[in-house]
Design a protein around this motif. Sequence first.
Motif, mmCIF file in Angstrom:
data_model
loop_
_atom_site.group_PDB
_atom_site.id
_atom_site.type_symbol
_atom_site.label_atom_id
_atom_site.label_comp_id
_atom_site.label_asym_id
_atom_site.label_seq_id
_atom_site.Cartn_x
_atom_site.Cartn_y
_atom_site.Cartn_z
ATOM 1 N N PHE A 199 62.931 122.168 -76.666
ATOM 2 C CA PHE A 199 61.796 122.615 -77.476
ATOM 3 C C PHE A 199 60.964 121.398 -77.816
ATOM 4 O O PHE A 199 61.492 120.406 -78.325
ATOM 5 N N GLU A 211 58.787 124.642 -83.936
ATOM 6 C CA GLU A 211 57.525 125.406 -84.009
ATOM 7 C C GLU A 211 56.787 125.136 -85.320
ATOM 8 O O GLU A 211 55.579 124.930 -85.337
ATOM 9 N N SER A 264 55.420 121.608 -85.549
ATOM 10 C CA SER A 264 54.270 121.456 -84.651
ATOM 11 C C SER A 264 53.007 122.049 -85.271
ATOM 12 O O SER A 264 51.899 121.549 -85.073
ATOM 13 N N ALA A 265 53.188 123.114 -86.045
ATOM 14 C CA ALA A 265 52.021 123.759 -86.650
ATOM 15 C C ALA A 265 51.579 123.051 -87.921
ATOM 16 O O ALA A 265 50.432 123.160 -88.344
ATOM 17 N N ARG A 282 62.278 133.705 -90.766
ATOM 18 C CA ARG A 282 61.463 133.892 -89.560
ATOM 19 C C ARG A 282 62.116 134.599 -88.380
ATOM 20 O O ARG A 282 61.468 134.812 -87.376
ATOM 21 N N ASP A 283 63.400 134.928 -88.463
ATOM 22 C CA ASP A 283 64.058 135.395 -87.241
ATOM 23 C C ASP A 283 65.141 136.427 -87.575
ATOM 24 O O ASP A 283 66.307 136.094 -87.726
ATOM 25 N N VAL A 312 58.264 119.249 -79.897
ATOM 26 C CA VAL A 312 57.569 119.139 -81.181
ATOM 27 C C VAL A 312 56.254 118.432 -80.881
ATOM 28 O O VAL A 312 56.245 117.347 -80.301
ATOM 29 N N ARG A 331 64.439 125.784 -82.409
ATOM 30 C CA ARG A 331 63.155 126.337 -81.971
ATOM 31 C C ARG A 331 62.239 126.578 -83.185
ATOM 32 O O ARG A 331 61.059 126.216 -83.190
ATOM 33 N N ILE A 332 62.830 127.172 -84.227
ATOM 34 C CA ILE A 332 62.033 127.485 -85.421
ATOM 35 C C ILE A 332 61.522 126.201 -86.074
ATOM 36 O O ILE A 332 60.345 126.077 -86.401
#
Length: 358
Positions: free
Chosen positions: A4, A223, A226-227, A187-188, A6, A219-220
């Motif tokens: 994943f 993500e 990164s945002a 989130r999941d 970043v 992954r979470i």
Amino acid sequence: MHRFDVRTAQRTYPCVVERGILRRVSEFVPSSAGKIFLVTTEDVWTLHGAEIGGQLGDLRVLFFAGGEVNKRLAALEALAEQMVEYGADRTSALIAFGGGIVTDIAGFLASIFMRSIDVLQIPTTLLAQVDAAIGGKTGVNLVSGKNLIGTFYQPLAVLIDPDVIATLPDREYRAGLFEVLKCGVIRDRPLFDLLANLSDEVLSRKPDLVDDLIARAVRIKAEIVSADERESDLRRILNFGHTIGHAIEAETQYAQFLHGEAVAWGMLTATRLAELLGMLNSDNAGEVRRVICRYGPLPPAKHLSPDRLIERLAADKKTLQGKIHFVLPTAIGEVKIISGIDVGILRQAIAASLQELS
Ligand SMILES: NC(=O)c1ccc[n+]([C@@H]2O[C@H](COP(=O)([O-])OP(=O)(O)OC[C@H]3O[C@@H](n4cnc5c(N)ncnc54)[C@H](O)[C@@H]3O)[C@@H](O)[C@H]2O)c1
Ligand SMILES: [Zn+2]
């Protein structure tokens, strides 16, 4: 193997989840790097150092005593002095090999040594693999509080070898699972369901399942960072359970609860608060409580005073301009950030939740 990326303004880098990746560390060290230093603790090096040792030529291993009390500037300075003694320069690279304490202090050291050198993060606790080593937050403690000085400094890569989890003490493993559970709640939903339905297999560390849990949580985190690298908004949802969790850790001088355990109590409080505010239905709230309970036992918390915890909240880094922010679930897999909560309701939620599981 899972990878994943970043993506941050500083750099884009991979978080690789792969059994046996410890034996491929050299592939992630740039060929232009000069002397390689590795910061670790004696226990981790004894258990897993042999996997890394041979591949990196004249690797210089620096030992750090470990423990929250040693996560201090004095220890960072001592490590920096040793690096200079052994001929480090601006082309040197640092490898952080250990739990979250090592990844935090070594990351900080790399960010300021000769105004920054490259760092490779190799986390060895579940908590550090799914959380601490990813996202570039580094730091050490002051007497007045945890992680009060530090930097945002992104690594070259984060190498996550689920094999090392086999040697983790049970309590540390379960503490890390609470951070994985946090990811599920924020989130999941499928990740939450996995933890809810396969708890025996999770607790017995069934390899495929451990890999899956780590990969989903990584992954979470990747993500979200990164945002929102600098935690202006979205990244704050990762603080679910941490507002009260940090207050509990501080109130007990970091001596009674592991971080993940304090976060578990914090998630119970946030869940109760969301329920009292009418944001979360009681079925969902009950599910969250049941799963937390399943991954216990937690050290008891009923001796803690809700009023003292509320006082602590004011001193927390997450208190911005005097406002306490809470990350509250609205369903499993969804959260909202709420501020300006009535202190009476907050006290009621804390009091009720600290009696839970007891
Ligand atoms: N930077 C961030 O974003 C971030 C996020 C979460 C937590 N943190 C920090 O992480 C720290 C907590 O990290 P932690 O929970 O990993 O604790 P830790 O680093 O103290 O590790 C726990 C214990 O496990 C041992 N250990 C490590 N790997 C092992 C292995 N594979 N087998 C056997 N023993 C092993 C360690 O030596 C230590 O004794 C805190 O200081 C916290 O502030 C940072
Ligand atoms: Zn945490």
